[in-house]
Design a protein around this motif. Structure first.
Motif, PDB file in Angstrom:
ATOM      1  N   SER A  84       0.707  -1.257   0.129  1.00 30.49           N
ATOM      2  CA  SER A  84      -0.022  -0.049  -0.023  1.00 30.49           C
ATOM      3  C   SER A  84       1.007   1.261  -0.062  1.00 30.49           C
ATOM      4  O   SER A  84       2.117   1.320  -0.209  1.00 30.49           O
ATOM      5  CB  SER A  84      -0.901  -0.063   1.308  1.00 30.49           C
ATOM      6  OG  SER A  84      -1.847  -1.063   0.985  1.00 30.49           O
ATOM      7  N   TYR A  85       0.185   2.660   0.276  1.00 26.29           N
ATOM      8  CA  TYR A  85       1.138   3.743   0.406  1.00 26.29           C
ATOM      9  C   TYR A  85       0.267   4.548   1.319  1.00 26.29           C
ATOM     10  O   TYR A  85      -0.915   4.569   1.368  1.00 26.29           O
ATOM     11  CB  TYR A  85       0.917   4.347  -1.138  1.00 26.29           C
ATOM     12  CG  TYR A  85       1.477   5.790  -1.264  1.00 26.29           C
ATOM     13  CD1 TYR A  85       2.614   5.967  -1.690  1.00 26.29           C
ATOM     14  CD2 TYR A  85       0.374   6.893  -0.858  1.00 26.29           C
ATOM     15  CE1 TYR A  85       3.120   7.165  -1.835  1.00 26.29           C
ATOM     16  CE2 TYR A  85       1.012   8.184  -0.866  1.00 26.29           C
ATOM     17  CZ  TYR A  85       2.327   8.252  -1.642  1.00 26.29           C
ATOM     18  OH  TYR A  85       2.889   9.404  -1.681  1.00 26.29           O
ATOM     19  N   ILE A  86       1.224   4.984   2.111  1.00 25.31           N
ATOM     20  CA  ILE A  86       0.651   5.886   3.317  1.00 25.31           C
ATOM     21  C   ILE A  86       1.339   7.233   3.295  1.00 25.31           C
ATOM     22  O   ILE A  86       2.540   7.237   3.185  1.00 25.31           O
ATOM     23  CB  ILE A  86       0.829   5.279   4.587  1.00 25.31           C
ATOM     24  CG1 ILE A  86       0.095   3.861   4.554  1.00 25.31           C
ATOM     25  CG2 ILE A  86       0.296   6.062   5.538  1.00 25.31           C
ATOM     26  CD1 ILE A  86       0.431   3.084   5.696  1.00 25.31           C
ATOM     27  N   GLU A  87       0.607   8.220   3.249  1.00 25.08           N
ATOM     28  CA  GLU A  87       1.353   9.617   3.227  1.00 25.08           C
ATOM     29  C   GLU A  87       0.946  10.704   4.529  1.00 25.08           C
ATOM     30  O   GLU A  87      -0.422  10.561   4.721  1.00 25.08           O
ATOM     31  CB  GLU A  87       0.924  10.304   1.908  1.00 25.08           C
ATOM     32  CG  GLU A  87       1.248  11.577   1.672  1.00 25.08           C
ATOM     33  CD  GLU A  87       1.035  12.172   0.048  1.00 25.08           C
ATOM     34  OE1 GLU A  87       1.507  11.677  -0.812  1.00 25.08           O
ATOM     35  OE2 GLU A  87       0.194  12.829   0.236  1.00 25.08           O
ATOM     36  N   GLY A  88       1.764  11.365   5.008  1.00 25.39           N
ATOM     37  CA  GLY A  88       1.516  12.330   5.791  1.00 25.39           C
ATOM     38  C   GLY A  88       2.745  12.979   6.386  1.00 25.39           C
ATOM     39  O   GLY A  88       3.832  12.946   5.833  1.00 25.39           O
ATOM     40  N   ALA A  89       2.458  13.776   7.428  1.00 29.82           N
ATOM     41  CA  ALA A  89       3.691  14.517   8.004  1.00 29.82           C
ATOM     42  C   ALA A  89       3.652  14.584   9.432  1.00 29.82           C
ATOM     43  O   ALA A  89       5.127  14.366  10.075  1.00 29.82           O
ATOM     44  CB  ALA A  89       3.564  16.030   7.459  1.00 29.82           C
ATOM     45  N   VAL A  90       2.790  14.669  10.092  1.00 29.80           N
ATOM     46  CA  VAL A  90       2.995  14.688  11.527  1.00 29.80           C
ATOM     47  C   VAL A  90       2.279  13.373  12.274  1.00 29.80           C
ATOM     48  O   VAL A  90       1.085  13.204  12.094  1.00 29.80           O
ATOM     49  CB  VAL A  90       2.398  15.855  12.435  1.00 29.80           C
ATOM     50  CG1 VAL A  90       2.532  15.898  13.642  1.00 29.80           C
ATOM     51  CG2 VAL A  90       3.148  16.994  11.773  1.00 29.80           C
ATOM     52  N   ASP A  91       2.983  12.707  12.938  1.00 30.15           N
ATOM     53  CA  ASP A  91       2.373  11.350  13.760  1.00 30.15           C
ATOM     54  C   ASP A  91       1.419  10.526  12.805  1.00 30.15           C
ATOM     55  O   ASP A  91       0.231  10.105  13.170  1.00 30.15           O
ATOM     56  CB  ASP A  91       1.680  11.924  14.808  1.00 30.15           C
ATOM     57  CG  ASP A  91       2.487  12.694  15.861  1.00 30.15           C
ATOM     58  OD1 ASP A  91       3.675  12.459  15.847  1.00 30.15           O
ATOM     59  OD2 ASP A  91       2.077  13.507  16.590  1.00 30.15           O
ATOM     60  N   PHE A  92       1.550  10.434  11.595  1.00 35.50           N
ATOM     61  CA  PHE A  92       0.594   9.919  10.624  1.00 35.50           C
ATOM     62  C   PHE A  92       0.412   8.324  10.467  1.00 35.50           C
ATOM     63  O   PHE A  92      -0.374   7.942   9.902  1.00 35.50           O
ATOM     64  CB  PHE A  92       0.848  10.284   9.398  1.00 35.50           C
ATOM     65  CG  PHE A  92       2.304  10.208   8.277  1.00 35.50           C
ATOM     66  CD1 PHE A  92       2.415   9.050   7.497  1.00 35.50           C
ATOM     67  CD2 PHE A  92       3.369  10.656   8.656  1.00 35.50           C
ATOM     68  CE1 PHE A  92       3.269   8.732   6.871  1.00 35.50           C
ATOM     69  CE2 PHE A  92       4.607  10.369   8.121  1.00 35.50           C
ATOM     70  CZ  PHE A  92       4.644   9.280   7.300  1.00 35.50           C
ATOM     71  N   ILE A  93       0.944   7.442  11.172  1.00 41.50           N
ATOM     72  CA  ILE A  93       0.823   6.176  11.637  1.00 41.50           C
ATOM     73  C   ILE A  93       0.939   6.025  13.138  1.00 41.50           C
ATOM     74  O   ILE A  93       1.898   6.000  13.903  1.00 41.50           O
ATOM     75  CB  ILE A  93       1.957   5.439  10.998  1.00 41.50           C
ATOM     76  CG1 ILE A  93       1.859   5.774   9.689  1.00 41.50           C
ATOM     77  CG2 ILE A  93       1.515   3.785  11.260  1.00 41.50           C
ATOM     78  CD1 ILE A  93       3.045   4.973   8.863  1.00 41.50           C
ATOM     79  N   TYR A  94      -0.183   5.788  13.785  1.00 45.40           N
ATOM     80  CA  TYR A  94      -0.200   6.148  15.339  1.00 45.40           C
ATOM     81  C   TYR A  94      -1.184   5.218  16.068  1.00 45.40           C
ATOM     82  O   TYR A  94      -2.088   4.409  15.317  1.00 45.40           O
ATOM     83  CB  TYR A  94      -0.209   7.586  15.752  1.00 45.40           C
ATOM     84  CG  TYR A  94      -1.564   8.203  15.642  1.00 45.40           C
ATOM     85  CD1 TYR A  94      -2.063   8.552  16.861  1.00 45.40           C
ATOM     86  CD2 TYR A  94      -2.295   8.375  14.601  1.00 45.40           C
ATOM     87  CE1 TYR A  94      -3.589   9.098  16.773  1.00 45.40           C
ATOM     88  CE2 TYR A  94      -3.392   9.023  14.299  1.00 45.40           C
ATOM     89  CZ  TYR A  94      -4.116   9.437  15.611  1.00 45.40           C
ATOM     90  OH  TYR A  94      -5.379   9.787  15.510  1.00 45.40           O
ATOM     91  N   GLY A  95      -1.058   4.971  17.226  1.00 44.30           N
ATOM     92  CA  GLY A  95      -2.270   4.296  18.112  1.00 44.30           C
ATOM     93  C   GLY A  95      -1.580   3.185  18.948  1.00 44.30           C
ATOM     94  O   GLY A  95      -0.357   3.063  19.123  1.00 44.30           O
ATOM     95  N   ASN A  96      -2.720   2.295  19.451  1.00 50.05           N
ATOM     96  CA  ASN A  96      -2.253   1.445  20.555  1.00 50.05           C
ATOM     97  C   ASN A  96      -2.551   0.169  20.027  1.00 50.05           C
ATOM     98  O   ASN A  96      -2.173  -1.175  20.651  1.00 50.05           O
ATOM     99  CB  ASN A  96      -2.926   1.724  21.752  1.00 50.05           C
ATOM    100  CG  ASN A  96      -4.385   1.309  21.589  1.00 50.05           C
ATOM    101  OD1 ASN A  96      -5.036   1.147  20.851  1.00 50.05           O
ATOM    102  ND2 ASN A  96      -5.286   1.324  22.933  1.00 50.05           N
TER     103      ASN A  96
END
Length: 338
Positions: free
Chosen positions: A182-194
């Motif tokens: 896949s493809y994931i795009e962002g700038a700030v904390d863009f893959i996060y969680g528990n």
């Protein structure tokens, strides 16, 4: 980020009955178990014109085929819709776009998500999920993955701040998700969680903020009861940002909780030169990154550790216990890994 108070420095018994069936009454066994398939098409050529109306009509196990087009508005897959499949019909994820532009500053974390997926055993493939909120002053989720055993294949997740949230449960109730090719795009904390989240064979692109600080890829809040949090494996980390200006992640103690000690491993991946050497892992909300569990193993590329920064590396023996299969197995042995 406001989820859970996240701090910024800027969730017939009885008798048996018998019946005699005539030939006309006999139904092949396969038809009784066949999945319902419905089609969404913005041009009216399908059963429904929006994804949300199709979901309202779907039952557990329904396959929803989505024809090419841009579908505006937020989509929610409720926890009662287990086993749903959402799939683009062309195999090109750019052809089918589900898009919204809602920030958390007005709608809350879940309310900002373009797709809020709370159901278990769902599969999403061959489409794009985007949050185009442009002010960049608030989290604005593309995807909130809040259900267990979710699979995302050949998807594009586009956002800026907090693009992709994996959230739900601790201990044996921790949710699990698998993202592949896949493809994931962002700038700030863009893959996060528990959650226990595996991102496999995927391109992860950090946007250029035109700064000496071009953001953070991850922000894990893994509970201390869970050994596995976010795994990035066999993937490519890329950006047009300046060299050594993007951090691999920072330590999010959600709501200030002392037991939210995030776990992130980046392994067997190619890291571009945008990744920091010193400061690859960052503090957050007054908590040192050393209170979290951050590490790397077997990476290559210009952004891989040169040994000059503070970049914890796993040993081969330890890395053997931190595979995609281990992250996702849980107590039921779930293994969607390709």
């Amino acid at each position: 980020m406001h989820l859970l108070g996240r701090h910024r420095t800027t969730v017939v018994g009885g008798a048996m009955a018998f019946a005699v069936l005539t030939p006309a009454a006999i139904v092949p066994a396969t038809s009784a178990h066949a999945a319902t398939t419905i089609t969404v098409a913005a041009d009216g050529s399908g059963n429904y014109t929006t994804v949300q109306t199709a979901l309202a009509a779907a039952s557990s196990g329904t396959v929803i085929n989505i024809k090419p087009g841009t579908y505006h508005g937020q989509v929610s897959i409720s926890s009662g819709k287990s086993g749903i499949t959402l799939q683009g019909t062309t195999g090109n994820s750019a052809d089918i776009v589900i898009t919204g532009s809602t920030p958390a500053s007005t709608a809350g974390t879940a309310g900002s998500a373009t797709v809020l997926n709370s159901a278990k055993d769902t599969t999403v493939k061959g489409l794009t999920i985007a949050n185009t909120y442009a002010a960049h002053d608030s989290q604005a989720l593309a995807l909130y993955a809040g259900g267990d055993r979710q699979v995302y294949r050949n998807v594009r997740l586009l956002g800026y701040q907090d693009t992709f949230l994996s959230w739900g449960g601790t201990g044996s109730s921790q949710v699990r998700q698998y993202v592949y090719k896949s493809y994931i795009e962002g700038a700030v904390d863009f893959i996060y969680g528990n959650g226990a989240l595996v991102i496999d064979s995927t391109t992860i692109r950090s946007l250029d903020r035109g700064s000496t600080n071009n953001g953070y890829i991850t922000a894990a809040a893994t509970n201390a009861a869970n050994p596995y949090g976010i795994l990035i494996t066999r993937s490519t980390l890329t950006s047009s940002a300046a060299a050594r200006t993007v951090a691999l992640g920072r330590c999010w103690h959600a709501g200030g909780a002392a037991d939210a000690i995030g776990q992130v491993l980046v392994r067997d991946s190619t890291l571009g030169g945008h990744i920091r050497q010193a400061g690859a892992w960052q503090d957050m909300g007054g908590f040192s990154w050393r209170t979290c569990r951050f590490s790397e193993y077997g990476n290559s590329g210009a952004g891989a550790s040169t040994g000059t920064g503070d970049r914890p590396q796993l040993s081969s023996a330890t890395a053997a216990n931190y595979t995609a299969q281990r992250y996702l197995a849980g107590s039921d042995g779930w293994n969607p890994v390709q």
